[in-house]
Design a protein around this motif. Structure first.
Motif, PDB file in Angstrom:
ATOM      1  N   PHE A   1       0.804  -1.214   0.000  1.00  0.00           N
ATOM      2  CA  PHE A   1       0.000   0.000   0.000  1.00  0.00           C
ATOM      3  C   PHE A   1       0.843   1.273   0.000  1.00  0.00           C
ATOM      4  O   PHE A   1       0.353   2.350  -0.336  1.00  0.00           O
ATOM      5  CB  PHE A   1      -0.943   0.020   1.203  1.00  0.00           C
ATOM      6  N   LEU A   2       2.109   1.157   0.368  1.00  0.00           N
ATOM      7  CA  LEU A   2       2.994   2.313   0.407  1.00  0.00           C
ATOM      8  C   LEU A   2       3.828   2.483  -0.852  1.00  0.00           C
ATOM      9  O   LEU A   2       4.025   3.605  -1.329  1.00  0.00           O
ATOM     10  CB  LEU A   2       3.933   2.207   1.617  1.00  0.00           C
ATOM     11  N   TYR A   3       4.323   1.377  -1.402  1.00  0.00           N
ATOM     12  CA  TYR A   3       5.366   1.459  -2.416  1.00  0.00           C
ATOM     13  C   TYR A   3       4.997   0.886  -3.776  1.00  0.00           C
ATOM     14  O   TYR A   3       5.709   1.144  -4.752  1.00  0.00           O
ATOM     15  CB  TYR A   3       6.622   0.739  -1.907  1.00  0.00           C
ATOM     16  N   GLU A   4       3.926   0.103  -3.873  1.00  0.00           N
ATOM     17  CA  GLU A   4       3.586  -0.489  -5.161  1.00  0.00           C
ATOM     18  C   GLU A   4       3.093   0.598  -6.116  1.00  0.00           C
ATOM     19  O   GLU A   4       2.399   1.540  -5.718  1.00  0.00           O
ATOM     20  CB  GLU A   4       2.528  -1.573  -4.992  1.00  0.00           C
ATOM     21  N   SER A   5       3.435   0.454  -7.382  1.00  0.00           N
ATOM     22  CA  SER A   5       3.134   1.483  -8.375  1.00  0.00           C
ATOM     23  C   SER A   5       1.665   1.881  -8.392  1.00  0.00           C
ATOM     24  O   SER A   5       1.317   3.069  -8.378  1.00  0.00           O
ATOM     25  CB  SER A   5       3.553   1.008  -9.772  1.00  0.00           C
TER      26      SER A   5
ATOM     27  N   PRO B   1     -12.810   6.711  -3.080  1.00  0.00           N
ATOM     28  CA  PRO B   1     -12.397   6.897  -4.475  1.00  0.00           C
ATOM     29  C   PRO B   1     -11.046   6.261  -4.787  1.00  0.00           C
ATOM     30  O   PRO B   1     -10.807   5.824  -5.910  1.00  0.00           O
ATOM     31  CB  PRO B   1     -12.361   8.417  -4.641  1.00  0.00           C
ATOM     32  N   GLN B   2     -10.162   6.187  -3.791  1.00  0.00           N
ATOM     33  CA  GLN B   2      -8.840   5.597  -4.034  1.00  0.00           C
ATOM     34  C   GLN B   2      -8.951   4.085  -4.262  1.00  0.00           C
ATOM     35  O   GLN B   2      -8.365   3.546  -5.202  1.00  0.00           O
ATOM     36  CB  GLN B   2      -7.904   5.882  -2.845  1.00  0.00           C
ATOM     37  N   ALA B   3      -9.714   3.400  -3.402  1.00  0.00           N
ATOM     38  CA  ALA B   3      -9.899   1.963  -3.592  1.00  0.00           C
ATOM     39  C   ALA B   3     -10.657   1.680  -4.878  1.00  0.00           C
ATOM     40  O   ALA B   3     -10.343   0.726  -5.602  1.00  0.00           O
ATOM     41  CB  ALA B   3     -10.633   1.355  -2.397  1.00  0.00           C
ATOM     42  N   GLN B   4     -11.637   2.510  -5.194  1.00  0.00           N
ATOM     43  CA  GLN B   4     -12.365   2.352  -6.452  1.00  0.00           C
ATOM     44  C   GLN B   4     -11.432   2.505  -7.645  1.00  0.00           C
ATOM     45  O   GLN B   4     -11.534   1.754  -8.624  1.00  0.00           O
ATOM     46  CB  GLN B   4     -13.503   3.368  -6.527  1.00  0.00           C
ATOM     47  N   SER B   5     -10.506   3.466  -7.560  1.00  0.00           N
ATOM     48  CA  SER B   5      -9.557   3.674  -8.652  1.00  0.00           C
ATOM     49  C   SER B   5      -8.674   2.453  -8.860  1.00  0.00           C
ATOM     50  O   SER B   5      -8.445   2.019  -9.997  1.00  0.00           O
ATOM     51  CB  SER B   5      -8.695   4.907  -8.358  1.00  0.00           C
ATOM     52  N   LEU B   6      -8.170   1.887  -7.770  1.00  0.00           N
ATOM     53  CA  LEU B   6      -7.314   0.703  -7.900  1.00  0.00           C
ATOM     54  C   LEU B   6      -8.110  -0.480  -8.436  1.00  0.00           C
ATOM     55  O   LEU B   6      -7.618  -1.228  -9.299  1.00  0.00           O
ATOM     56  CB  LEU B   6      -6.671   0.363  -6.558  1.00  0.00           C
TER      57      LEU B   6
ATOM     58  N   VAL C   1      -6.860   6.274   4.872  1.00  0.00           N
ATOM     59  CA  VAL C   1      -6.987   5.087   5.721  1.00  0.00           C
ATOM     60  C   VAL C   1      -8.138   4.206   5.253  1.00  0.00           C
ATOM     61  O   VAL C   1      -8.026   2.973   5.229  1.00  0.00           O
ATOM     62  CB  VAL C   1      -7.186   5.501   7.198  1.00  0.00           C
ATOM     63  N   GLN C   2      -9.251   4.820   4.885  1.00  0.00           N
ATOM     64  CA  GLN C   2     -10.420   4.030   4.482  1.00  0.00           C
ATOM     65  C   GLN C   2     -10.099   3.156   3.275  1.00  0.00           C
ATOM     66  O   GLN C   2     -10.501   1.987   3.221  1.00  0.00           O
ATOM     67  CB  GLN C   2     -11.608   4.936   4.160  1.00  0.00           C
ATOM     68  N   ALA C   3      -9.369   3.707   2.320  1.00  0.00           N
ATOM     69  CA  ALA C   3      -9.026   2.939   1.124  1.00  0.00           C
ATOM     70  C   ALA C   3      -8.203   1.712   1.489  1.00  0.00           C
ATOM     71  O   ALA C   3      -8.442   0.609   0.978  1.00  0.00           O
ATOM     72  CB  ALA C   3      -8.257   3.823   0.142  1.00  0.00           C
ATOM     73  N   ARG C   4      -7.249   1.883   2.372  1.00  0.00           N
ATOM     74  CA  ARG C   4      -6.420   0.746   2.771  1.00  0.00           C
ATOM     75  C   ARG C   4      -7.243  -0.288   3.542  1.00  0.00           C
ATOM     76  O   ARG C   4      -7.037  -1.493   3.378  1.00  0.00           O
ATOM     77  CB  ARG C   4      -5.219   1.234   3.588  1.00  0.00           C
ATOM     78  N   GLN C   5      -8.175   0.175   4.354  1.00  0.00           N
ATOM     79  CA  GLN C   5      -9.041  -0.753   5.073  1.00  0.00           C
ATOM     80  C   GLN C   5      -9.906  -1.559   4.107  1.00  0.00           C
ATOM     81  O   GLN C   5     -10.129  -2.760   4.293  1.00  0.00           O
ATOM     82  CB  GLN C   5      -9.919   0.006   6.068  1.00  0.00           C
ATOM     83  N   GLU C   6     -10.393  -0.902   3.072  1.00  0.00           N
ATOM     84  CA  GLU C   6     -11.224  -1.603   2.087  1.00  0.00           C
ATOM     85  C   GLU C   6     -10.425  -2.638   1.319  1.00  0.00           C
ATOM     86  O   GLU C   6     -10.917  -3.741   1.034  1.00  0.00           O
ATOM     87  CB  GLU C   6     -11.866  -0.588   1.145  1.00  0.00           C
ATOM     88  N   LEU C   7      -9.167  -2.323   1.006  1.00  0.00           N
ATOM     89  CA  LEU C   7      -8.336  -3.287   0.285  1.00  0.00           C
ATOM     90  C   LEU C   7      -7.841  -4.406   1.209  1.00  0.00           C
ATOM     91  O   LEU C   7      -7.602  -5.530   0.748  1.00  0.00           O
ATOM     92  CB  LEU C   7      -7.167  -2.564  -0.377  1.00  0.00           C
ATOM     93  N   ARG C   8      -7.723  -4.110   2.491  1.00  0.00           N
ATOM     94  CA  ARG C   8      -7.490  -5.198   3.450  1.00  0.00           C
ATOM     95  C   ARG C   8      -8.677  -6.161   3.439  1.00  0.00           C
ATOM     96  O   ARG C   8      -8.501  -7.383   3.504  1.00  0.00           O
ATOM     97  CB  ARG C   8      -7.282  -4.637   4.864  1.00  0.00           C
ATOM     98  N   GLU C   9      -9.886  -5.597   3.369  1.00  0.00           N
ATOM     99  CA  GLU C   9     -11.076  -6.452   3.328  1.00  0.00           C
ATOM    100  C   GLU C   9     -11.104  -7.299   2.055  1.00  0.00           C
ATOM    101  O   GLU C   9     -11.475  -8.476   2.089  1.00  0.00           O
ATOM    102  CB  GLU C   9     -12.334  -5.597   3.432  1.00  0.00           C
TER     103      GLU C   9
ATOM    104  N   GLU D   1      -3.192   6.889  -5.130  1.00  0.00           N
ATOM    105  CA  GLU D   1      -3.058   7.602  -3.847  1.00  0.00           C
ATOM    106  C   GLU D   1      -3.449   6.748  -2.639  1.00  0.00           C
ATOM    107  O   GLU D   1      -3.756   7.278  -1.571  1.00  0.00           O
ATOM    108  CB  GLU D   1      -3.847   8.919  -3.852  1.00  0.00           C
ATOM    109  N   ILE D   2      -3.405   5.442  -2.794  1.00  0.00           N
ATOM    110  CA  ILE D   2      -3.596   4.553  -1.644  1.00  0.00           C
ATOM    111  C   ILE D   2      -2.511   4.816  -0.606  1.00  0.00           C
ATOM    112  O   ILE D   2      -2.726   4.653   0.600  1.00  0.00           O
ATOM    113  CB  ILE D   2      -3.536   3.074  -2.094  1.00  0.00           C
ATOM    114  N   ASN D   3      -1.332   5.219  -1.069  1.00  0.00           N
ATOM    115  CA  ASN D   3      -0.168   5.362  -0.210  1.00  0.00           C
ATOM    116  C   ASN D   3      -0.213   6.568   0.718  1.00  0.00           C
ATOM    117  O   ASN D   3       0.539   6.625   1.702  1.00  0.00           O
ATOM    118  CB  ASN D   3       1.104   5.448  -1.057  1.00  0.00           C
ATOM    119  N   LEU D   4      -1.066   7.537   0.446  1.00  0.00           N
ATOM    120  CA  LEU D   4      -1.077   8.752   1.256  1.00  0.00           C
ATOM    121  C   LEU D   4      -1.636   8.464   2.649  1.00  0.00           C
ATOM    122  O   LEU D   4      -2.630   7.754   2.791  1.00  0.00           O
ATOM    123  CB  LEU D   4      -1.891   9.839   0.570  1.00  0.00           C
ATOM    124  N   PRO D   5      -1.021   9.004   3.691  1.00  0.00           N
ATOM    125  CA  PRO D   5      -1.414   8.678   5.070  1.00  0.00           C
ATOM    126  C   PRO D   5      -2.887   8.905   5.367  1.00  0.00           C
ATOM    127  O   PRO D   5      -3.491   8.167   6.158  1.00  0.00           O
ATOM    128  CB  PRO D   5      -0.530   9.603   5.915  1.00  0.00           C
ATOM    129  N   GLU D   6      -3.479   9.933   4.753  1.00  0.00           N
ATOM    130  CA  GLU D   6      -4.868  10.263   5.074  1.00  0.00           C
ATOM    131  C   GLU D   6      -5.886   9.274   4.493  1.00  0.00           C
ATOM    132  O   GLU D   6      -7.065   9.276   4.897  1.00  0.00           O
ATOM    133  CB  GLU D   6      -5.212  11.675   4.581  1.00  0.00           C
TER     134      GLU D   6
END
Length: 251
Positions: free
Chosen positions: A39-43, A117-122, A56-64, A49-54
């Motif tokens: 979530f931090l370094y993958e292209s 929107p970030q998780a949707q984009s990925l 959090v929701q996107a990263r939680q959704e991709l964890r799910e 923008e999954i990598n941006l600290p703010e």
């Protein structure tokens, strides 16, 4: 997914690392590996923008997304023996076209569970690249195993761990194709026979791993094609990683 004592596939790095089937007791720590690497370094995480600290929701959704994927019972984890902690993971998904007319897995998750929107984009990126070269149509496949997310903590990089996880994903899929090891996967999938391993290699590094173990590139999609929040993926990713390779390992 097994509760504990996952199947041991191999020991690498002079015995420091065990490659095992991902089990329930290691799942949350395996998901933490995504937080500390993919979530931090993958292209594509940078491009969307999954990598941006703010975000959090996107990263939680991709964890799910990964948590649901792990239920198939075909994901693998690399564990440091001394600490018992996961340091690398391959979240693998049994993919098939639902017989009842439902959406395929990624599209269903995108519609029902990806709200940021970030998780949707990925997710849109994954869906669009898959659609550009439909392996089910091109090869007349009924079922595949997709290496969805491959991630290694930075401090364990360049040790061949990701390559080992990729090779064992191939080995696992070959067994399932031949009707072996079915007791280790989810009961609802035991009638499936994956005919190939598919993957989206999203960096130069992972593309090299794929070539080393015998994947064949079917299609290459430049990052200039994808946009999010007013910029192309390529503008955020930079010039080193120019495209995503949609690849297949054929048996």
């Amino acid at each position: 997914m097994q509760a504990t004592n996952g199947r041991l596939w191999s020991t690498i790095c002079n015995g420091q690392i065990e490659i095992r089937s991902l089990t329930e007791d290691k799942l949350e720590e395996a998901l933490d590996v995504l937080d500390g690497s993919f979530f931090l370094y993958e292209s594509v995480s940078i491009g969307s923008e999954i990598n941006l600290p703010e975000n959090v929701q996107a990263r939680q959704e991709l964890r799910e997304l990964s948590r649901i994927t792990a239920q198939d019972g075909v994901s693998l984890v690399a564990i440091e023996k001394a600490s018992g902690k996961p340091v690398s993971v391959a979240f693998n998904k049994i993919q098939f076209i639902p017989e009842n007319g439902d959406d395929v897995f990624f599209l269903k998750f995108r519609k029902e569970k990806a709200h940021s929107p970030q998780a949707q984009s990925l997710m849109d990126f994954m869906i669009d690249v898959d659609a550009e070269y439909d392996v089910f149509d091109k090869f007349n496949f009924k079922c595949t195993c997709e290496l969805m997310f491959l991630a290694t903590l930075p401090e364990w990089g360049c040790k061949g761990i990701g390559k080992a996880l990729t090779q064992h994903t191939i080995d696992l899929t070959r067994e399932l194709k031949n009707g072996k090891g079915l007791e280790f996967i989810h009961p609802s999938l035991r009638h499936r026979r994956p005919e190939a391993v598919t993957v989206l290699w999203t960096s130069n590094y992972s593309q090299k791993v794929g070539k080393a173990v015998g994947f064949k590139s079917m299609n290459s999609v430049p990052y200039t094609k994808f946009h999010f929040n007013g910029k192309s993926f390529s503008e955020r990713i930079g010039p080193i990683h120019k495209d995503c390779a949609h690849a297949v390992y054929l048996f």
